[in-house]
Design a protein around this motif. Sequence first.
Motif, PDB file in Angstrom:
ATOM      1  N   CYS A  15       0.814  -1.214   0.000  1.00  0.00           N
ATOM      2  CA  CYS A  15       0.000   0.000   0.000  1.00  0.00           C
ATOM      3  C   CYS A  15       0.848   1.265   0.000  1.00  0.00           C
ATOM      4  O   CYS A  15       1.950   1.297   0.558  1.00  0.00           O
ATOM      5  N   ALA A  16       0.282   2.302  -0.576  1.00  0.00           N
ATOM      6  CA  ALA A  16       0.802   3.656  -0.432  1.00  0.00           C
ATOM      7  C   ALA A  16      -0.184   4.402   0.444  1.00  0.00           C
ATOM      8  O   ALA A  16      -1.399   4.245   0.299  1.00  0.00           O
ATOM      9  N   LEU A  39      -2.642  -1.082   8.863  1.00  0.00           N
ATOM     10  CA  LEU A  39      -2.299  -1.955   7.739  1.00  0.00           C
ATOM     11  C   LEU A  39      -1.179  -2.916   8.127  1.00  0.00           C
ATOM     12  O   LEU A  39      -1.268  -4.123   7.849  1.00  0.00           O
ATOM     13  N   GLN A  40      -0.143  -2.403   8.759  1.00  0.00           N
ATOM     14  CA  GLN A  40       0.986  -3.252   9.140  1.00  0.00           C
ATOM     15  C   GLN A  40       0.579  -4.288  10.181  1.00  0.00           C
ATOM     16  O   GLN A  40       1.012  -5.438  10.112  1.00  0.00           O
ATOM     17  N   SER A  41      -0.281  -3.910  11.120  1.00  0.00           N
ATOM     18  CA  SER A  41      -0.756  -4.861  12.126  1.00  0.00           C
ATOM     19  C   SER A  41      -1.539  -6.008  11.494  1.00  0.00           C
ATOM     20  O   SER A  41      -1.583  -7.110  12.034  1.00  0.00           O
ATOM     21  N   ALA A  42      -2.152  -5.737  10.334  1.00  0.00           N
ATOM     22  CA  ALA A  42      -2.911  -6.772   9.623  1.00  0.00           C
ATOM     23  C   ALA A  42      -2.030  -7.575   8.662  1.00  0.00           C
ATOM     24  O   ALA A  42      -2.535  -8.417   7.924  1.00  0.00           O
ATOM     25  N   GLY A  43      -0.731  -7.287   8.645  1.00  0.00           N
ATOM     26  CA  GLY A  43       0.198  -8.064   7.821  1.00  0.00           C
ATOM     27  C   GLY A  43       0.486  -7.481   6.451  1.00  0.00           C
ATOM     28  O   GLY A  43       1.097  -8.136   5.613  1.00  0.00           O
ATOM     29  N   HIS A  44       0.055  -6.265   6.201  1.00  0.00           N
ATOM     30  CA  HIS A  44       0.304  -5.632   4.901  1.00  0.00           C
ATOM     31  C   HIS A  44       1.563  -4.767   4.964  1.00  0.00           C
ATOM     32  O   HIS A  44       2.079  -4.481   6.033  1.00  0.00           O
ATOM     33  N   GLN A  45       2.040  -4.363   3.806  1.00  0.00           N
ATOM     34  CA  GLN A  45       3.279  -3.595   3.695  1.00  0.00           C
ATOM     35  C   GLN A  45       2.989  -2.159   3.240  1.00  0.00           C
ATOM     36  O   GLN A  45       2.091  -1.937   2.433  1.00  0.00           O
ATOM     37  N   ILE A  46       3.795  -1.229   3.724  1.00  0.00           N
ATOM     38  CA  ILE A  46       3.717   0.163   3.287  1.00  0.00           C
ATOM     39  C   ILE A  46       4.870   0.381   2.307  1.00  0.00           C
ATOM     40  O   ILE A  46       6.035   0.322   2.688  1.00  0.00           O
ATOM     41  N   GLY A  47       4.510   0.602   1.053  1.00  0.00           N
ATOM     42  CA  GLY A  47       5.530   0.794   0.019  1.00  0.00           C
ATOM     43  C   GLY A  47       5.830   2.253  -0.264  1.00  0.00           C
ATOM     44  O   GLY A  47       6.829   2.573  -0.892  1.00  0.00           O
ATOM     45  N   ALA A  48       4.963   3.148   0.215  1.00  0.00           N
ATOM     46  CA  ALA A  48       5.169   4.584   0.024  1.00  0.00           C
ATOM     47  C   ALA A  48       4.322   5.338   1.024  1.00  0.00           C
ATOM     48  O   ALA A  48       3.238   4.881   1.403  1.00  0.00           O
ATOM     49  N   TYR A  49       4.828   6.476   1.442  1.00  0.00           N
ATOM     50  CA  TYR A  49       4.093   7.370   2.334  1.00  0.00           C
ATOM     51  C   TYR A  49       4.421   8.788   1.913  1.00  0.00           C
ATOM     52  O   TYR A  49       5.591   9.169   1.846  1.00  0.00           O
ATOM     53  N   ASP A  50       3.390   9.555   1.576  1.00  0.00           N
ATOM     54  CA  ASP A  50       3.592  10.914   1.079  1.00  0.00           C
ATOM     55  C   ASP A  50       2.608  11.880   1.704  1.00  0.00           C
ATOM     56  O   ASP A  50       1.476  11.510   2.014  1.00  0.00           O
ATOM     57  N   LEU A  51       3.047  13.117   1.850  1.00  0.00           N
ATOM     58  CA  LEU A  51       2.175  14.235   2.184  1.00  0.00           C
ATOM     59  C   LEU A  51       2.124  15.130   0.964  1.00  0.00           C
ATOM     60  O   LEU A  51       3.154  15.386   0.334  1.00  0.00           O
ATOM     61  N   VAL A  52       0.929  15.602   0.639  1.00  0.00           N
ATOM     62  CA  VAL A  52       0.771  16.470  -0.522  1.00  0.00           C
ATOM     63  C   VAL A  52      -0.196  17.591  -0.142  1.00  0.00           C
ATOM     64  O   VAL A  52      -1.124  17.382   0.637  1.00  0.00           O
ATOM     65  N   SER A  67       0.526   5.102  -9.274  1.00  0.00           N
ATOM     66  CA  SER A  67      -0.233   4.057  -9.971  1.00  0.00           C
ATOM     67  C   SER A  67       0.612   3.320 -10.999  1.00  0.00           C
ATOM     68  O   SER A  67       0.253   2.234 -11.434  1.00  0.00           O
ATOM     69  N   GLN A  68       1.726   3.886 -11.382  1.00  0.00           N
ATOM     70  CA  GLN A  68       2.618   3.234 -12.347  1.00  0.00           C
ATOM     71  C   GLN A  68       3.593   2.276 -11.680  1.00  0.00           C
ATOM     72  O   GLN A  68       4.284   1.526 -12.368  1.00  0.00           O
ATOM     73  N   ARG A  69       3.641   2.277 -10.375  1.00  0.00           N
ATOM     74  CA  ARG A  69       4.565   1.387  -9.656  1.00  0.00           C
ATOM     75  C   ARG A  69       3.998  -0.024  -9.578  1.00  0.00           C
ATOM     76  O   ARG A  69       2.898  -0.235  -9.066  1.00  0.00           O
ATOM     77  N   SER A  70       4.748  -0.981 -10.058  1.00  0.00           N
ATOM     78  CA  SER A  70       4.290  -2.371 -10.055  1.00  0.00           C
ATOM     79  C   SER A  70       4.343  -2.992  -8.659  1.00  0.00           C
ATOM     80  O   SER A  70       3.761  -4.049  -8.438  1.00  0.00           O
ATOM     81  N   ASP A  71       5.016  -2.337  -7.719  1.00  0.00           N
ATOM     82  CA  ASP A  71       5.130  -2.882  -6.365  1.00  0.00           C
ATOM     83  C   ASP A  71       4.025  -2.393  -5.426  1.00  0.00           C
ATOM     84  O   ASP A  71       4.065  -2.671  -4.238  1.00  0.00           O
TER      85      ASP A  71
END
Length: 167
Positions: A15-16, A39-52, A67-71
């Motif tokens: 997830c981002a 998300l992490q507690s449920a076993g998922h991964q954080i692949g990006a974190y941004d403030l905009v 959306s272009q990132r395959s990961d």
Amino acid sequence: MATPHPDPITLVVHCAVITVSDTRTLETDRSGQTIQQLLQSAGHQIGAYDLVKDEPMQIRSLLEDLSQRSDLDALIINGGTGIAPRDTTYDAIEALLEKTLPGFGELFRYLSYQEIGSRAIASRAVAGVFRSKLIFSLPGSTNAVALAVEKLILPELRHLVSQLRTP
């Protein structure tokens, strides 16, 4: 309340997390931190974190890049879903969505109504698909974020991602 049937696969969703805010910083972004922790507690991964900033072109540009990132499988956005003049997240992403999940916004507002009453009508929370990525757009309130992630996103995240991966 009925629970969904169990997913037959153990799938780690990448997830981002994106916070839309004119005032928050990485240190003060409690909502973005809450999303990541849940998300992490449920076993998922954080692949990006941004403030905009709450600027439609910046929001769209970031979503198009991510959306272009395959990961990455899912983009979870918080902030900017109200009706104030600076709340532009919904407007920025609504036209990008190739498919919408109307039930997400409907159920979120229903659950919010149970917690905050009629003020829930001001939320333009939305979900859908953009370039084979799940998109969830949530209010910026930490309570709203926790409600959406715990009650709606986590129970369905693996299932929705597996549907997107099915040819």
